[in-house]
Motif scaffolding. Sequence first.
Motif, short mmCIF file in Angstrom:
data_model
loop_
_atom_site.label_atom_id
_atom_site.label_comp_id
_atom_site.label_asym_id
_atom_site.label_seq_id
_atom_site.Cartn_x
_atom_site.Cartn_y
_atom_site.Cartn_z
N LEU A 1 1.01 -0.94 -0.23
CA LEU A 1 -0.24 0.26 0.03
C LEU A 1 0.78 1.41 0.20
O LEU A 1 0.39 2.22 -0.43
CB LEU A 1 -0.69 -0.27 1.20
CG LEU A 1 -2.26 1.19 1.06
CD1 LEU A 1 -3.21 0.86 -0.33
CD2 LEU A 1 -2.69 0.59 2.54
N ASP A 2 1.49 1.15 0.39
CA ASP A 2 3.16 2.76 0.67
C ASP A 2 3.75 2.85 -0.19
O ASP A 2 4.05 3.96 -0.84
CB ASP A 2 3.67 2.13 2.14
CG ASP A 2 5.00 1.61 1.98
OD1 ASP A 2 4.81 0.01 1.17
OD2 ASP A 2 5.50 0.71 2.91
N GLU A 3 3.42 1.87 -1.79
CA GLU A 3 4.43 1.76 -2.57
C GLU A 3 3.07 2.44 -3.26
O GLU A 3 3.31 3.16 -4.97
CB GLU A 3 4.57 0.55 -3.14
CG GLU A 3 5.69 0.13 -2.54
CD GLU A 3 5.64 -1.52 -3.38
OE1 GLU A 3 4.76 -1.92 -4.30
OE2 GLU A 3 6.51 -2.16 -3.24
N ILE A 4 1.25 3.32 -2.68
CA ILE A 4 0.54 3.75 -4.30
C ILE A 4 1.03 5.11 -3.79
O ILE A 4 -0.04 5.58 -2.89
CB ILE A 4 -1.04 3.06 -3.36
CG1 ILE A 4 -1.05 1.93 -3.73
CG2 ILE A 4 -1.46 3.65 -4.67
CD1 ILE A 4 -0.28 1.52 -5.53
N ARG A 5 1.67 5.90 -4.52
CA ARG A 5 2.02 7.21 -4.37
C ARG A 5 1.03 8.24 -5.06
O ARG A 5 0.57 9.51 -5.12
CB ARG A 5 2.75 8.08 -5.23
CG ARG A 5 4.08 7.31 -3.97
CD ARG A 5 5.84 7.47 -4.14
NE ARG A 5 5.92 6.51 -6.03
CZ ARG A 5 6.09 5.30 -5.92
NH1 ARG A 5 6.07 4.39 -4.96
NH2 ARG A 5 6.97 5.21 -7.31
N GLY A 6 -0.10 7.93 -5.78
CA GLY A 6 -0.94 8.39 -6.23
C GLY A 6 -1.91 7.28 -7.26
O GLY A 6 -1.42 6.28 -7.81
N PRO A 7 -2.96 7.68 -8.12
CA PRO A 7 -3.88 7.10 -8.40
C PRO A 7 -3.41 6.54 -10.16
O PRO A 7 -3.60 5.18 -10.43
CB PRO A 7 -4.62 8.07 -9.28
CG PRO A 7 -4.62 9.03 -8.13
CD PRO A 7 -3.55 9.17 -7.77
N GLU A 8 -2.12 6.64 -10.35
CA GLU A 8 -1.46 6.18 -11.48
C GLU A 8 -0.46 5.23 -11.13
O GLU A 8 -0.37 4.68 -11.98
CB GLU A 8 -0.24 7.37 -12.03
CG GLU A 8 0.60 7.99 -11.42
CD GLU A 8 0.41 9.25 -10.15
OE1 GLU A 8 0.69 9.25 -9.85
OE2 GLU A 8 -1.25 9.52 -10.27
#
Length: 596
Positions: free
Chosen positions: A4-11
């Motif tokens: 989850l902490d690798e999701i920095r934004g919708p892209e």
Amino acid sequence: MPRLDEIRGPEDLRALSARAARELAPQIRRLLVDTCNANGGHLGPNLGVVELTIALHRVFDSPRDRILWDTGHQSYVHKILTGRTGSLATLRRTGGLSGYPCRAESEHDIVENSHASTSLSWADGLARANALLGQDDRAVVAVIGDGALTGGMAWEALNNIGAAPERPVVVVLNDNGRSYAPTVGAVAGHLAALRADDIPRSLFENLGLAYVGPVDGHNIEAVETALRAAVSHRRPVVVHCVTEKGRGHLPAELDEADRFHAVRAASARKPGAAPTWTSVFGAELADLADIRPDVVAITAAMLEPTGLGEFARRHPGRVIDVGIAEQHAVTTAAGLALGGAHPVVALYATFLNRAFDQLLMDVALHRAPVTFVLDRAGVTGDDGPSHNGMWDLSLLNLVPGLRLAAPRDGATLCRALREAVAHDDGPTALRFPKGSSGTDVPAVDVCGDLDVLYRGERPDILLVSVGAMAATCLDVAERLAEQGVGVTVVDPRWVKPVPPELTGLALDHLLVATVEDSGRAGGVGASVAQALSDAGSGVPAHVFGIPQRFLDHGSRPDVLEACGLTPHHLAQALLEALPPGRPVGEEATVASLAVG
């Protein structure tokens, strides 16, 4: 498995495979449970929109595509997926993330619409702007719950959206069958029929919108397919997603009362604490209804939160839930009063704003005996600027013929409620804050309609305490007494109209000061100052209250500190305000008050 902490934004989310996107859901739910347990917050609504939010951010390109969250308390997952995972530990804390969409936090938070039923009007306006400016390459998406769909404003918007097929709007209906509690009314019945496929055509289609669904709102791929189909219509569309509030957290799933709609922080769960203001009111109203068959209670989708649960259990035929429809609630109350009943409308103070016209023109103009009970008045703190009940005293002071009480403790709340229900010549209102009612504060004397709470050795300052600020004012009086300044603390339990005894008592003092946890403009202090001026007393008046600005979220003590409404700040300000040459001890200085 993606982290989850690798999701920095919708892209980053859109780059994942369908399987990888599904693997994020349990991680998000664990983070939600841990965060809400530590900080408090709206757990159930966010657990219910995990897959729905993932699908939204995989299909739409936020912030170019505008995603609007009705009410906004279910936007925690949206915050996580738009780069705020690392800050979620600060949720609802002073200086941390807001519990609602907040434009200062992220470009993905389009509007701060934290009162219900507004998202469709926002969407209509944005779609109109897109058409006006020729911006046909971006979507407008409004996520609205079935509970918020009970609000009249939502249908005013649908009436306009459906009449303009050339302006695309995607309405994502998050249907979990609940607002705070199970959704009520004909709309709820219609959605239930749609879920069961019992009707050939939806009401939305009759209004001119296309309809897609019902869709399993916990199946990411199914929601993505439905959203893409909606976009392809290039016209207003309702995507009906069926979800489960509290999904994935067994205690919430099993809780039939509110599915853990909002939870308190673990540190705030103190056994053996004094009863809350809400519970004191609820018990007293139920007792009153035992002896008053004409008393009827009205709630706007918040039966338990406003303390009406016991009333409903003992008098089930005399409690009315109108849904999230405060305007309707107030005029319905006027009709009940016209028919011979005495309605008690229980609302959060901040939501009274939505029904001011009905209060003014339907209740007050007709001198209808309706009692308004306003919970969460004053500084509520954690929920932020939209939920602080800082407007009610200013609004209610405008209403002709209305009597307004601000009880200081549980005992005076019970007394004021009985007096209000006994009043049959116009509306009455009571207001009290969130949390514990604390220890009762006895009067040391009574002066007409004023309760005297403290008498100093000298009549230097007349300190007018409003409602729950009594303990603060008593602390101020004791601090000033140590400096040789005499203070008389009074509580006008009914603050509107201003008790005539107050202006007379003011003449014996050098200074009058009022303290209220509401806006300074047009509040009790302003009324007291006006009364002193009208009486020609010449006694200066100082008004202490909340400055007229939107307050950041934070704990009640932190917000009061920022507003200067603490004993230390008030004592300093009053000492500075005393006129020169006052007959008090030389030791009374601002510097001496700074200690402690």
